[in-house]
Design a protein around this motif. Sequence first.
Motif, short mmCIF file in Angstrom:
data_model
loop_
_atom_site.label_atom_id
_atom_site.label_comp_id
_atom_site.label_asym_id
_atom_site.label_seq_id
_atom_site.Cartn_x
_atom_site.Cartn_y
_atom_site.Cartn_z
N ILE A 1 4.60 -2.04 11.21
CA ILE A 1 3.99 -1.14 10.63
C ILE A 1 4.59 -1.00 9.08
O ILE A 1 4.07 -0.70 8.18
N HIS A 2 5.93 -0.86 9.28
CA HIS A 2 6.87 -0.60 8.02
C HIS A 2 6.64 -1.91 7.25
O HIS A 2 6.72 -1.77 5.90
N LEU B 1 2.13 -3.21 0.85
CA LEU B 1 1.11 -2.53 0.14
C LEU B 1 1.52 -2.09 -1.53
O LEU B 1 0.91 -2.06 -2.48
N HIS B 2 3.06 -2.33 -1.78
CA HIS B 2 3.58 -2.01 -2.89
C HIS B 2 3.57 -3.41 -3.58
O HIS B 2 4.35 -4.36 -3.26
N THR B 3 2.81 -3.63 -4.65
CA THR B 3 2.74 -4.90 -5.33
C THR B 3 3.06 -4.38 -6.80
O THR B 3 2.56 -3.28 -7.37
N PRO B 4 3.54 -5.15 -7.54
CA PRO B 4 3.77 -5.16 -9.13
C PRO B 4 2.87 -4.66 -9.85
O PRO B 4 1.73 -5.59 -9.64
N GLY B 5 2.71 -3.99 -10.88
CA GLY B 5 1.70 -3.66 -11.65
C GLY B 5 0.61 -2.82 -11.20
O GLY B 5 -0.23 -2.40 -11.86
N PRO C 1 -3.41 1.05 -2.34
CA PRO C 1 -4.77 0.77 -1.43
C PRO C 1 -4.46 1.48 -0.06
O PRO C 1 -3.42 1.68 0.33
N TYR C 2 -5.50 1.82 0.44
CA TYR C 2 -5.56 2.63 1.83
C TYR C 2 -5.22 1.59 2.64
O TYR C 2 -5.80 0.50 2.76
N PRO C 3 -4.16 1.71 3.52
CA PRO C 3 -3.83 0.84 4.53
C PRO C 3 -4.99 0.34 5.62
O PRO C 3 -5.63 1.45 6.01
N SER C 4 -5.01 -0.54 6.16
CA SER C 4 -6.23 -1.01 7.07
C SER C 4 -5.47 -1.72 8.28
O SER C 4 -4.58 -2.58 7.89
N THR D 1 -0.49 -3.41 14.33
CA THR D 1 -1.19 -2.55 13.19
C THR D 1 -2.72 -1.79 13.62
O THR D 1 -3.20 -1.14 12.52
N TRP D 2 -3.19 -1.99 14.47
CA TRP D 2 -4.35 -1.27 14.80
C TRP D 2 -4.48 0.12 14.59
O TRP D 2 -5.50 0.71 14.34
N PRO D 3 -3.30 0.81 15.09
CA PRO D 3 -3.22 2.32 14.82
C PRO D 3 -3.61 2.83 13.33
O PRO D 3 -3.89 4.09 13.00
N PHE D 4 -3.76 1.79 12.29
CA PHE D 4 -4.15 2.14 10.90
C PHE D 4 -5.62 2.43 10.87
O PHE D 4 -6.04 3.18 9.94
N ALA D 5 -6.19 2.17 12.09
CA ALA D 5 -7.78 2.51 12.02
C ALA D 5 -7.94 4.05 12.44
O ALA D 5 -8.96 4.71 12.09
N LEU D 6 -6.69 4.70 12.82
CA LEU D 6 -7.03 5.90 12.87
C LEU D 6 -6.14 7.09 12.07
O LEU D 6 -6.59 8.02 11.64
N VAL D 7 -4.70 6.44 11.81
CA VAL D 7 -3.94 7.24 10.60
C VAL D 7 -3.65 6.30 9.66
O VAL D 7 -3.58 5.18 9.80
#
Length: 274
Positions: free
Chosen positions: A224-225, A231-235, A240-243, A250-256
């Motif tokens: 998760i970390h 998600l942090h990209t230069p510029g 973006p919303y994590p998915s 990483t499937w808990p991203f579907a809930l929170v």
Amino acid sequence: MEGAKRSAVERKVVRSTFFEVDIRDPDSKRRMCFIDKVHPTVTVGELKALFNKTHPAMYPARICFKVDPRGRAIRDEEVLKNLPVATTAVLFMFDLGPQVDKTTAFLVKYTCMFIVYLLFYLRVYPVYTEDDVCSFSPHRVVHLACICHSFHYIKCLLEAAFVHKISRGTMPLTSMVIDCTCHAIFTAWMGYYINHPLYTPPSYRLTALGMMCFTVCQLGSYFIHISLRDLHTPGRSRLPYPSPGMNPFTWPFALVSCPNYTYEARLPTPDLDP
């Protein structure tokens, strides 16, 4: 023709209005600093740097500007001309107190918890009786608990140093002290009973179940970390919303949107950020 161009340029210069910034104390309303000929595109962060030149003790991370003393704090990236102020802008300066870098705060907290538990594992005096000082538990599960605890916080230290992207760079020093104290007390309470001479170990099945849960949670929080870091990209100004991805951790991203604590039993301390 040249005269017409010259007059047009002169009119453009006149339209380029400079601001005057009057920084005041929120309680007494007295003037603390007056800055003239400020360009409209100056950011609040740059204003903090200008204020710091006249008040060296008030470094930018310690300063908070507000248009209304009872309103919200102005973010550093906001531009002066976009604020609800006139050409003579009145800003109120709030002292947030001594600040500490957030990465440093995390490193101090994790190191504190790592050391506190080891003190109970080593049975230092006067936590236990003199007969038990500097002795080790005969139960293997106690040593396994120390290995797991140490592994978890070494992992936290490495992630804080190399993985986490801190968006807000500092936090109040008092908040760091309170946070470290709360977690140190919790660690001491846990370590006292696990390493106590009268500790009764659980069954083999319960220990195996605990190890499986520990392994899943460590892997889950790590992935998760990593996903949040990527998600942090230069510029990119907005994240973006994590998915969820192909990795099942990483499937808990579907809930929170930030499920890193889904894999942890976290001490419920209040939000101490400024």
